[in-house]
Design a protein around this motif. Structure first.
Motif, PDB file in Angstrom:
ATOM      1  N   GLU A  52       0.810  -1.210   0.000  1.00  0.00           N
ATOM      2  CA  GLU A  52       0.000   0.000   0.000  1.00  0.00           C
ATOM      3  C   GLU A  52       0.849   1.269   0.000  1.00  0.00           C
ATOM      4  O   GLU A  52       0.314   2.376   0.114  1.00  0.00           O
ATOM      5  CB  GLU A  52      -0.942  -0.005   1.212  1.00  0.00           C
ATOM      6  CG  GLU A  52      -1.936  -1.159   1.196  1.00  0.00           C
ATOM      7  CD  GLU A  52      -2.886  -1.131   2.374  1.00  0.00           C
ATOM      8  OE1 GLU A  52      -2.994  -0.065   3.016  1.00  0.00           O
ATOM      9  OE2 GLU A  52      -3.514  -2.161   2.655  1.00  0.00           O
ATOM     10  N   THR A  53       2.159   1.124  -0.140  1.00  0.00           N
ATOM     11  CA  THR A  53       3.030   2.291  -0.201  1.00  0.00           C
ATOM     12  C   THR A  53       2.759   3.078  -1.482  1.00  0.00           C
ATOM     13  O   THR A  53       2.606   2.492  -2.557  1.00  0.00           O
ATOM     14  CB  THR A  53       4.509   1.867  -0.167  1.00  0.00           C
ATOM     15  OG1 THR A  53       4.758   1.147   1.033  1.00  0.00           O
ATOM     16  CG2 THR A  53       5.423   3.082  -0.215  1.00  0.00           C
ATOM     17  N   LYS A  54       2.698   4.385  -1.381  1.00  0.00           N
ATOM     18  CA  LYS A  54       2.489   5.215  -2.565  1.00  0.00           C
ATOM     19  C   LYS A  54       3.699   5.118  -3.491  1.00  0.00           C
ATOM     20  O   LYS A  54       4.839   5.104  -3.035  1.00  0.00           O
ATOM     21  CB  LYS A  54       2.258   6.677  -2.170  1.00  0.00           C
ATOM     22  CG  LYS A  54       0.945   6.933  -1.464  1.00  0.00           C
ATOM     23  CD  LYS A  54       0.764   8.412  -1.167  1.00  0.00           C
ATOM     24  CE  LYS A  54      -0.563   8.692  -0.491  1.00  0.00           C
ATOM     25  NZ  LYS A  54      -0.737  10.135  -0.189  1.00  0.00           N
ATOM     26  N   TYR A  55       3.416   5.070  -4.782  1.00  0.00           N
ATOM     27  CA  TYR A  55       4.487   4.946  -5.766  1.00  0.00           C
ATOM     28  C   TYR A  55       5.429   6.143  -5.695  1.00  0.00           C
ATOM     29  O   TYR A  55       6.652   5.989  -5.796  1.00  0.00           O
ATOM     30  CB  TYR A  55       3.888   4.830  -7.164  1.00  0.00           C
ATOM     31  CG  TYR A  55       4.908   4.682  -8.263  1.00  0.00           C
ATOM     32  CD1 TYR A  55       5.597   3.490  -8.452  1.00  0.00           C
ATOM     33  CD2 TYR A  55       5.195   5.754  -9.119  1.00  0.00           C
ATOM     34  CE1 TYR A  55       6.541   3.359  -9.453  1.00  0.00           C
ATOM     35  CE2 TYR A  55       6.125   5.618 -10.121  1.00  0.00           C
ATOM     36  CZ  TYR A  55       6.791   4.422 -10.292  1.00  0.00           C
ATOM     37  OH  TYR A  55       7.728   4.300 -11.285  1.00  0.00           O
ATOM     38  N   SER A  56       4.882   7.340  -5.507  1.00  0.00           N
ATOM     39  CA  SER A  56       5.714   8.542  -5.454  1.00  0.00           C
ATOM     40  C   SER A  56       6.670   8.487  -4.270  1.00  0.00           C
ATOM     41  O   SER A  56       7.830   8.919  -4.375  1.00  0.00           O
ATOM     42  CB  SER A  56       4.835   9.785  -5.354  1.00  0.00           C
ATOM     43  OG  SER A  56       3.991   9.721  -4.211  1.00  0.00           O
ATOM     44  N   THR A  57       6.218   7.945  -3.136  1.00  0.00           N
ATOM     45  CA  THR A  57       7.084   7.814  -1.966  1.00  0.00           C
ATOM     46  C   THR A  57       8.209   6.830  -2.238  1.00  0.00           C
ATOM     47  O   THR A  57       9.372   7.075  -1.892  1.00  0.00           O
ATOM     48  CB  THR A  57       6.262   7.348  -0.748  1.00  0.00           C
ATOM     49  OG1 THR A  57       5.197   8.268  -0.505  1.00  0.00           O
ATOM     50  CG2 THR A  57       7.134   7.249   0.496  1.00  0.00           C
TER      51      THR A  57
ATOM     52  N   GLN B  25      13.962   5.780  -3.361  1.00  0.00           N
ATOM     53  CA  GLN B  25      14.950   5.163  -4.242  1.00  0.00           C
ATOM     54  C   GLN B  25      15.905   6.214  -4.811  1.00  0.00           C
ATOM     55  O   GLN B  25      17.108   5.969  -4.924  1.00  0.00           O
ATOM     56  CB  GLN B  25      14.240   4.422  -5.375  1.00  0.00           C
ATOM     57  CG  GLN B  25      15.166   3.514  -6.183  1.00  0.00           C
ATOM     58  CD  GLN B  25      14.414   2.732  -7.225  1.00  0.00           C
ATOM     59  OE1 GLN B  25      13.744   3.331  -8.074  1.00  0.00           O
ATOM     60  NE2 GLN B  25      14.492   1.421  -7.180  1.00  0.00           N
ATOM     61  N   ASN B  26      15.387   7.376  -5.151  1.00  0.00           N
ATOM     62  CA  ASN B  26      16.234   8.446  -5.674  1.00  0.00           C
ATOM     63  C   ASN B  26      17.260   8.906  -4.641  1.00  0.00           C
ATOM     64  O   ASN B  26      18.402   9.233  -4.983  1.00  0.00           O
ATOM     65  CB  ASN B  26      15.382   9.628  -6.128  1.00  0.00           C
ATOM     66  CG  ASN B  26      14.645   9.366  -7.425  1.00  0.00           C
ATOM     67  OD1 ASN B  26      14.998   8.458  -8.170  1.00  0.00           O
ATOM     68  ND2 ASN B  26      13.622  10.148  -7.690  1.00  0.00           N
ATOM     69  N   GLU B  27      16.858   8.942  -3.378  1.00  0.00           N
ATOM     70  CA  GLU B  27      17.789   9.335  -2.320  1.00  0.00           C
ATOM     71  C   GLU B  27      18.908   8.310  -2.171  1.00  0.00           C
ATOM     72  O   GLU B  27      20.071   8.674  -1.952  1.00  0.00           O
ATOM     73  CB  GLU B  27      17.034   9.504  -0.996  1.00  0.00           C
ATOM     74  CG  GLU B  27      16.147  10.731  -0.936  1.00  0.00           C
ATOM     75  CD  GLU B  27      16.944  12.015  -1.091  1.00  0.00           C
ATOM     76  OE1 GLU B  27      17.872  12.253  -0.298  1.00  0.00           O
ATOM     77  OE2 GLU B  27      16.648  12.789  -2.022  1.00  0.00           O
TER      78      GLU B  27
END
Length: 203
Positions: free
Chosen positions: A126-131, A136-138
């Motif tokens: 249920e984690t938001k894709y944007s999160t 991952q970018n960090e």
């Protein structure tokens, strides 16, 4: 008065023959496209003969995102703004003393060296894709920061610029050949071992 003749009749007796000939013509001349697969010979299955290498737990940096978007790093809550710094410290810890270019704390309870260091990212269903993408970018940013630092020290320019120029097909061959060795050298110093663990949560 002369009798008016009716409209001339059309002889439709041969229409069926003409339609049949046209049908045959189109069937013969039409090309029917068919899907073509890739012809490949698969290698025979061979069970692995070697045991997978044992990875020490201290060489794994676990990052989890729960359904509420909260970040758990090494099972402790952490703000997203602190993630890159924590990942960088883990990657260049240099616990076993073999990394001569690392500037970490050499904590014996953290990673031995960048080659052995692995970042494991796990998220809830249920984690938001944007999160997930932001986290991952960090983590990728931590790798790039360390690579940029070493590239600047060795070659006087950022690794990300060198890699971008190397991957650009318009870059002259001579320049790409020169960049290839440099890019690989920096990648070997800080290999990106970012593992995506199995998603948790209910279906």
């Amino acid at each position: 008065m002369p009798r008016r003749k009716g409209a001339p009749e059309v002889n439709a007796g041969s229409m069926a023959d003409i339609a049949f000939l046209l049908l045959i013509f189109f069937l013969v001349t039409t090309t029917i496209e068919t899907d073509a697969g890739l012809d490949r010979m698969l290698p025979p299955f061979e069970p692995p003969t070697e045991e997978p290498p044992v990875i020490k737990q201290k060489n794994i940096f676990t990052v989890s995102i729960n359904r509420n978007g909260q970040l758990l790093v090494e099972e402790k809550l952490m703000e997203l703004t602190d993630l890159r710094k924590a990942a960088t410290a883990f990657l260049e810890n240099g616990g076993d003393g073999t990394c001569t270019y690392c500037k970490g704390k050499k904590d014996p309870n953290s990673s031995d060296n960048p080659v052995k260091a692995i970042i494991s990212l796990k998220n809830d269903r249920e984690t938001k894709y944007s999160t997930y993408i932001t986290v991952q970018n960090e983590l990728v940013g931590a790798y790039n920061d360390l690579r940029n630092r070493e590239a600047q020290a060795r070659y006087g320019r950022d690794f990300t610029d060198m890699e971008s120029e190397y991957l650009n097909p318009e870059t002259p061959t001579a320049v790409r050949d020169d960049l290839k060795e440099k890019v690989k050298k920096i990648q070997d110093l800080f290999p990106q071992k970012l593992s995506e663990a199995e998603t948790s949560g209910n279906n």
